[in-house]
Design an enzyme around this catalytic site. Structure first.
Site, PDB file in Angstrom:
ATOM      1  N   ASP A 102     -10.181 -38.456  -3.782  1.00  0.00           N
ATOM      2  CA  ASP A 102     -11.078 -37.311  -3.874  1.00  0.00           C
ATOM      3  C   ASP A 102     -10.258 -36.030  -3.776  1.00  0.00           C
ATOM      4  O   ASP A 102      -9.244 -35.980  -3.060  1.00  0.00           O
ATOM      5  CB  ASP A 102     -12.117 -37.346  -2.743  1.00  0.00           C
ATOM      6  N   GLU A 115     -10.451 -31.740  -3.161  1.00  0.00           N
ATOM      7  CA  GLU A 115     -11.179 -30.537  -2.767  1.00  0.00           C
ATOM      8  C   GLU A 115     -10.534 -29.370  -3.511  1.00  0.00           C
ATOM      9  O   GLU A 115      -9.304 -29.237  -3.510  1.00  0.00           O
ATOM     10  CB  GLU A 115     -11.120 -30.318  -1.256  1.00  0.00           C
ATOM     11  N   HIS A 121     -17.080 -33.090   3.314  1.00  0.00           N
ATOM     12  CA  HIS A 121     -16.406 -32.365   2.235  1.00  0.00           C
ATOM     13  C   HIS A 121     -14.923 -32.176   2.520  1.00  0.00           C
ATOM     14  O   HIS A 121     -14.349 -31.133   2.221  1.00  0.00           O
ATOM     15  CB  HIS A 121     -17.086 -31.019   1.977  1.00  0.00           C
ATOM     16  N   ASP A 126     -14.383 -38.224   2.803  1.00  0.00           N
ATOM     17  CA  ASP A 126     -15.319 -38.483   1.705  1.00  0.00           C
ATOM     18  C   ASP A 126     -15.025 -39.791   0.979  1.00  0.00           C
ATOM     19  O   ASP A 126     -15.957 -40.492   0.557  1.00  0.00           O
ATOM     20  CB  ASP A 126     -15.295 -37.317   0.715  1.00  0.00           C
TER      21      ASP A 126
END
Length: 299
Positions: free
Chosen positions: A15, A17, A162, A167
């Site tokens: 993931d 950000e 987040h 996540d």
């Protein structure tokens, strides 16, 4: 890459950000990368990696977090730039199955852009599992908009943080929960699937009863119902305003025994005395019909 011991291709859940561009054409900067490597057979976490990444333009990062746990400018100001962590990211991604939520439309694109910005080829997956598409197709929109936060709330897994590593671990837990629900529903579809609750009551009850009764003795019950079918059909079926109950069953391809199952109590649970009474009633009806047939001879 494949596990040398078991020759199984590992799955990497990852993931990113990023900043949120405020204008059309504004660049996405990767602010954090997080990943876990799991065995596809056991789902055991084999490795993990997470790092904050300093963007080329610090002004794209907010001074104060807009939400709890969000990345701030101070947090990334001393972090390594993407070029410094590119080798590790390439190593953990290249040659593995990529998995994540909405990675096909977002994370994969950002990875390619980030490697292109430093003039290096991007890692290549051997396969891809986008949980957003898979869950929407297999699990349906039971959790609403199917965002990770909505899915986590649906399964009681807590609030989405987040942050990359949190996540991806939540993503794996959501998949486990969805898979378990689908497995249970496939094991008992007549009870757990919602579509069965929408079916006609007579059909649902008859099928569920037959499923329960015939778990270990399906052929025995069918034989008993078949052997007693002549007695059952000689009795007048119950009616409501002249209409037969279980009328829906007559127009379906299911065996007629399911309809008969509800019109009277099945004989395997009747006493011998009640069977004798029914038999005697059949004989009496037969005698009466013969008398009426030849009644003109008595005049």
């Amino acid at each position: 890459m494949a596990d040398s011991n078991s020759d199984v291709t590992e799955i990497v859940f990852f993931d990113l950000e990023t900043n949120v561009p405020k204008r059309i054409g504004e660049k996405f900067w990767v602010l954090e990368f997080g990943a876990i490597v799991v065995c596809p057979r056991t789902l055991v976490e084999l490795d993990s990696y997470v790092t904050l990444i300093k963007p080329g333009d610090l002004s794209v990062v907010a001074l104060r977090p807009g939400r709890c746990g969000a990345i701030t400018r101070q947090a990334v100001s001393n972090a390594p730039c993407f070029e410094e962590v590119a080798d590790k990211i390439f190593e953990i991604l290249d040659g593995r199955v990529w998995a994540g939520h909405n990675i096909q439309r977002f994370d994969c694109v950002r990875i390619k852009e980030a490697f292109a910005s430093i003039g290096r080829p991007a890692p290549v997956p051997v396969g891809m599992i986008d949980s957003l598409g898979v869950l929407t197709q297999k699990f349906g929109r039971r959790a609403g908009n199917m965002k990770m936060a909505s899915l986590a709330t649906y399964f009681g897994l807590g609030q989405q943080k987040h942050r990359s590593l949190d996540d991806v671990r939540m993503n794996l837990e959501v998949l486990k929960h969805c898979a378990t629900v689908l497995f249970l529903e496939s094991s008992l579809p007549s009870i757990l699937l919602k579509s069965w609750h929408d079916a006609p009551t007579v059909q649902t009850r008859s099928r569920s009863l037959l499923d329960a009764r015939t778990y270990n003795s399906c052929s025995t019950l069918k034989d008993q119902l078949h052997n007693s079918s002549n007695m059952i059909t000689t009795r007048r079926p119950s009616s409501d305003n002249g209409k037969l109950q279980c009328k829906e069953e007559n127009s379906r391809k299911s065996p007629p025994t399911t309809a008969l199952f509800h019109q009277q109590r099945p004989f395997p649970y009747s006493t011998r005395g009640s069977i004798r009474k029914v038999t005697e009633r059949v004989k009496i009806n037969h005698v009466l019909s013969n008398i009426l047939k030849h009644s003109h001879l008595l005049r």
